[in-house]
Design an enzyme around this catalytic site. Structure first.
Site, mmCIF file in Angstrom:
data_model
loop_
_atom_site.group_PDB
_atom_site.id
_atom_site.type_symbol
_atom_site.label_atom_id
_atom_site.label_comp_id
_atom_site.label_asym_id
_atom_site.label_seq_id
_atom_site.Cartn_x
_atom_site.Cartn_y
_atom_site.Cartn_z
ATOM 1 N N LYS A 299 -4.095 6.686 7.519
ATOM 2 C CA LYS A 299 -2.720 7.083 7.834
ATOM 3 C C LYS A 299 -2.660 8.321 8.720
ATOM 4 O O LYS A 299 -1.977 8.328 9.747
ATOM 5 C CB LYS A 299 -1.936 7.340 6.528
ATOM 6 C CG LYS A 299 -0.577 7.969 6.730
ATOM 7 C CD LYS A 299 0.357 7.006 7.424
ATOM 8 C CE LYS A 299 1.472 7.636 8.208
ATOM 9 N NZ LYS A 299 1.109 8.249 9.468
ATOM 10 N N CYS B 298 -11.258 -4.701 10.800
ATOM 11 C CA CYS B 298 -11.202 -3.270 10.449
ATOM 12 C C CYS B 298 -12.359 -2.862 9.546
ATOM 13 O O CYS B 298 -12.534 -1.669 9.251
ATOM 14 C CB CYS B 298 -9.879 -2.944 9.770
ATOM 15 S SG CYS B 298 -8.462 -3.499 10.717
ATOM 16 N N CYS C 137 2.587 3.463 7.959
ATOM 17 C CA CYS C 137 1.595 2.719 8.760
ATOM 18 C C CYS C 137 0.509 3.645 9.287
ATOM 19 O O CYS C 137 0.777 4.790 9.668
ATOM 20 C CB CYS C 137 2.264 2.098 9.985
ATOM 21 S SG CYS C 137 3.641 1.019 9.614
ATOM 22 N N SER C 138 -0.718 3.126 9.373
ATOM 23 C CA SER C 138 -1.756 3.824 10.140
ATOM 24 C C SER C 138 -1.398 3.652 11.616
ATOM 25 O O SER C 138 -0.724 2.701 11.989
ATOM 26 C CB SER C 138 -3.128 3.214 9.842
ATOM 27 O OG SER C 138 -3.134 1.842 10.173
ATOM 28 N N HIS D 272 -6.870 5.430 12.753
ATOM 29 C CA HIS D 272 -7.559 4.175 12.429
ATOM 30 C C HIS D 272 -8.048 3.468 13.700
ATOM 31 O O HIS D 272 -7.481 2.458 14.115
ATOM 32 C CB HIS D 272 -6.589 3.298 11.621
ATOM 33 C CG HIS D 272 -7.174 2.013 11.121
ATOM 34 N ND1 HIS D 272 -8.519 1.817 10.898
ATOM 35 C CD2 HIS D 272 -6.564 0.831 10.792
ATOM 36 C CE1 HIS D 272 -8.720 0.579 10.453
ATOM 37 N NE2 HIS D 272 -7.554 -0.040 10.395
HETATM 38 N N1 COA Z 1 2.530 7.401 11.830
HETATM 39 C C1 COA Z 1 3.203 8.475 12.271
HETATM 40 N N2 COA Z 1 3.620 8.631 13.543
HETATM 41 C C2 COA Z 1 3.341 7.650 14.402
HETATM 42 C C3 COA Z 1 2.627 6.488 14.023
HETATM 43 C C4 COA Z 1 2.232 6.388 12.686
HETATM 44 N N3 COA Z 1 1.563 5.306 12.249
HETATM 45 N N4 COA Z 1 2.488 5.678 15.098
HETATM 46 C C5 COA Z 1 3.075 6.309 16.132
HETATM 47 N N5 COA Z 1 3.584 7.498 15.713
HETATM 48 C C6 COA Z 1 4.353 8.456 16.492
HETATM 49 C C7 COA Z 1 3.726 8.748 17.828
HETATM 50 O O1 COA Z 1 2.883 9.871 17.746
HETATM 51 C C8 COA Z 1 4.950 9.032 18.669
HETATM 52 O O2 COA Z 1 5.396 10.360 18.409
HETATM 53 P P1 COA Z 1 5.969 11.294 19.582
HETATM 54 O O3 COA Z 1 7.180 10.560 20.113
HETATM 55 O O4 COA Z 1 6.277 12.567 18.880
HETATM 56 O O5 COA Z 1 4.871 11.368 20.589
HETATM 57 C C9 COA Z 1 6.009 8.097 18.125
HETATM 58 O O6 COA Z 1 5.605 7.825 16.770
HETATM 59 C C10 COA Z 1 6.128 6.792 18.865
HETATM 60 O O7 COA Z 1 4.807 6.290 19.073
HETATM 61 P P2 COA Z 1 4.527 4.852 19.620
HETATM 62 O O8 COA Z 1 3.081 4.803 20.005
HETATM 63 O O9 COA Z 1 5.545 4.480 20.641
HETATM 64 O O10 COA Z 1 4.723 3.965 18.315
HETATM 65 P P3 COA Z 1 4.895 2.416 18.257
HETATM 66 O O11 COA Z 1 6.300 2.137 17.814
HETATM 67 O O12 COA Z 1 4.408 1.756 19.502
HETATM 68 O O13 COA Z 1 3.866 2.021 17.100
HETATM 69 C C11 COA Z 1 3.427 1.292 14.896
HETATM 70 C C12 COA Z 1 4.111 2.337 15.761
HETATM 71 C C13 COA Z 1 3.610 1.664 13.447
HETATM 72 C C14 COA Z 1 4.035 -0.087 15.158
HETATM 73 C C15 COA Z 1 1.901 1.256 15.281
HETATM 74 O O14 COA Z 1 1.350 2.536 15.005
HETATM 75 C C16 COA Z 1 1.151 0.192 14.500
HETATM 76 O O15 COA Z 1 1.144 -0.976 14.883
HETATM 77 N N6 COA Z 1 0.474 0.564 13.400
HETATM 78 C C17 COA Z 1 -0.286 -0.382 12.587
HETATM 79 C C18 COA Z 1 -1.666 -0.556 13.145
HETATM 80 C C19 COA Z 1 -2.389 -1.688 12.452
HETATM 81 O O16 COA Z 1 -1.843 -2.729 12.137
HETATM 82 N N7 COA Z 1 -3.692 -1.495 12.229
HETATM 83 C C20 COA Z 1 -4.508 -2.478 11.561
HETATM 84 C C21 COA Z 1 -4.272 -2.384 10.109
HETATM 85 S S1 COA Z 1 -5.158 -3.559 9.170
#
Ligand code: COA
Length: 388
Positions: free
Chosen positions: A332, A87, A210-211, A336
């Site tokens: 966030k 990242c 979470c981002s 990201h």
């Molecule tokens: N914050 C707010 N809303 C989020 C979001 C977040 N981080 N991630 C997804 N959403 C929303 C989507 O827009 C979607 O909304 P909608 O139903 O209104 O369209 C809903 O949540 C479901 O999205 P989806 O893509 O199915 O989410 P997910 O459960 O597959 O993933 C996380 C969610 C948090 C697991 C994923 O965003 C993630 O892994 N984040 C961390 C990324 C990371 O590790 N980056 C590296 C860091 S070092």
């Protein structure tokens, strides 16, 4: 060493960009940066491109060459180099561009970052991101990035006075800022209740801690400071570039809720820029999870360990606070796209120092800092910028 300035910036909108391919994203950001610097592509001497994992996200390697080609520069035969540090790929690409210009090797250099993450299933993106941790000691036993940062959050909350509400306020603030940023993935304000009632991802971190998974690209152009006014009326000087490393695994760290690489890179940057904390008007920190912003504020030395939660709940880090943090919406809310994040941070600080940040403008901002983290803190890049 020569002084270096940012002379042009460009960024795509961030989000789920089904309509754009990996290469489209880069070309769009690069063209915006060239237009901003009123520069023809042939004038570019070199490119550094931050990208974490195009091989796994879009099955494309050899990114430096691909990007030079699709930017129309392959026949100019310029050196074009991919930089990978998870990242922190964007932050390190920027640092390579600064070093190239400062050393006198090159004059006009593009530093860019690009990632297209949403073309794979969620499980595949989580697994790819896990490659930024130690696969043998962490990934193979089931640790994901939300899981690793949850460990940091649990350790931190056990030792320091941070409430669950204060942690949520990091996300509330960053969504407030993102709602004022036209490139942000999430442009809606949220409440503490939204965070606390969202799905639990890795205890205590919830969805809104979470981002997200994001597509996007950003590009900036750097040049010798003495030539900067050929291209722009508002050159932004690079006052410092610093980088530090740490162990890749969390369990080998001296203290898992202090990122020593942030401590060291932050100190180095302030020393190079000959600044003290009070000189910094705003900072873009690496808030991949809400707890990461809390640790970053402390590890960069803006307050003592254990105080960043109160700083947040007291509004000090808000747009109208004494130390605005993540005016872009941060990772966030702005999103990201991992390889692009470090460059987007530079894009935001340059906009702020030029006075072009519109509804999220910090009045009179003169000095800004960026803080970009790879993994759980094994690589950190800190840059300081000044309006001259
Ligand atoms: N914050 C707010 N809303 C989020 C979001 C977040 N981080 N991630 C997804 N959403 C929303 C989507 O827009 C979607 O909304 P909608 O139903 O209104 O369209 C809903 O949540 C479901 O999205 P989806 O893509 O199915 O989410 P997910 O459960 O597959 O993933 C996380 C969610 C948090 C697991 C994923 O965003 C993630 O892994 N984040 C961390 C990324 C990371 O590790 N980056 C590296 C860091 S070092």
């Amino acid at each position: 060493m020569r002084d270096v300035a940012v002379i042009g910036i460009g960024c795509t909108t961030f989000g789920e960009k089904w309509e754009s391919s990996f290469r489209d994203l880069f070309v769009e950001a690069g063209a915006l940066a060239l237009e901003d610097a009123q520069l023809a592509g042939e004038k570019i001497d070199a490119m550094y491109v931050g990208n974490m994992s195009a091989g796994r996200f879009v099955e494309q390697e050899h990114i430096g060459a691909l990007i030079a080609d699709y930017a129309g520069l392959a026949t100019h035969h310029i050196p074009s180099t991919r930089v990978e540090a998870a990242c922190a790929s964007g932050g390190l690409a920027f640092r390579q561009a600064v070093i190239a210009v400062a050393s006198g090797m090159e004059d006009i250099v593009v530093a860019a970052g690009v990632e297209k993450m949403t073309d794979v299933e969620p499980g595949a993106s989580t697994d790819t991101l896990t490659g930024a941790a130690d696969r043998e000691w962490e990934g193979f036993v089931g640790a994901t990035f939300p899981g690793l940062y949850a460990m940091i959050a649990n350790d931190y909350m056990h030792r320091y006075p941070l409430t669950r509400e204060q942690l949520a306020q990091v996300a509330v603030k960053n969504h407030f800022n993102g709602a004022r940023n036209p490139i942000a993935q999430f442009q809606q304000e949220i409440s503490v209740d939204t965070v606390l009632k969202s799905t639990l991802v890795a205890d205590p971190l919830r969805l809104f801690d979470c981002s997200p998974i994001t597509d996007g690209a950003a590009a900036v152009i750097v040049a010798p400071f003495e030539r900067a006014r050929e291209f722009t009326d508002t050159p932004i000087k690079v006052l410092a570039s610093a980088q530090a490393s740490d162990t890749i695994t969390l369990h080998d760290r001296r203290d898992i809720s202090t990122l020593d690489a942030t401590v060291i890179a932050g100190k180095r940057a302030l020393k190079i820029a000959r600044c003290i904390h009070k000189d910094i008007d705003l900072v873009e920190v690496h808030d991949c999870f809400s707890i990461a912003e809390i640790c970053a504020i402390e590890d960069l030395g803006f307050c003592k360990k254990g105080e960043a939660g109160k700083l947040t709940s007291d509004g000090i880090t808000a747009l109208n606070g004494d130390l605005p943090v993540n005016t872009s919406g941060g990772l966030k809310a702005c999103g990201h796209p991992v390889g692009a994040t470090g460059i987007k941070q530079v894009y935001e600080i340059v906009q702020q120092l030029r006075g072009e940040a519109d509804r999220r403008q910090i009045d009179g901002a003169e000095i800004g800092m960026t803080h970009n983290v790879g993994g759980t803190g094994a690589t950190v890049a800190v840059h300081i910028f000044g309006r001259i």
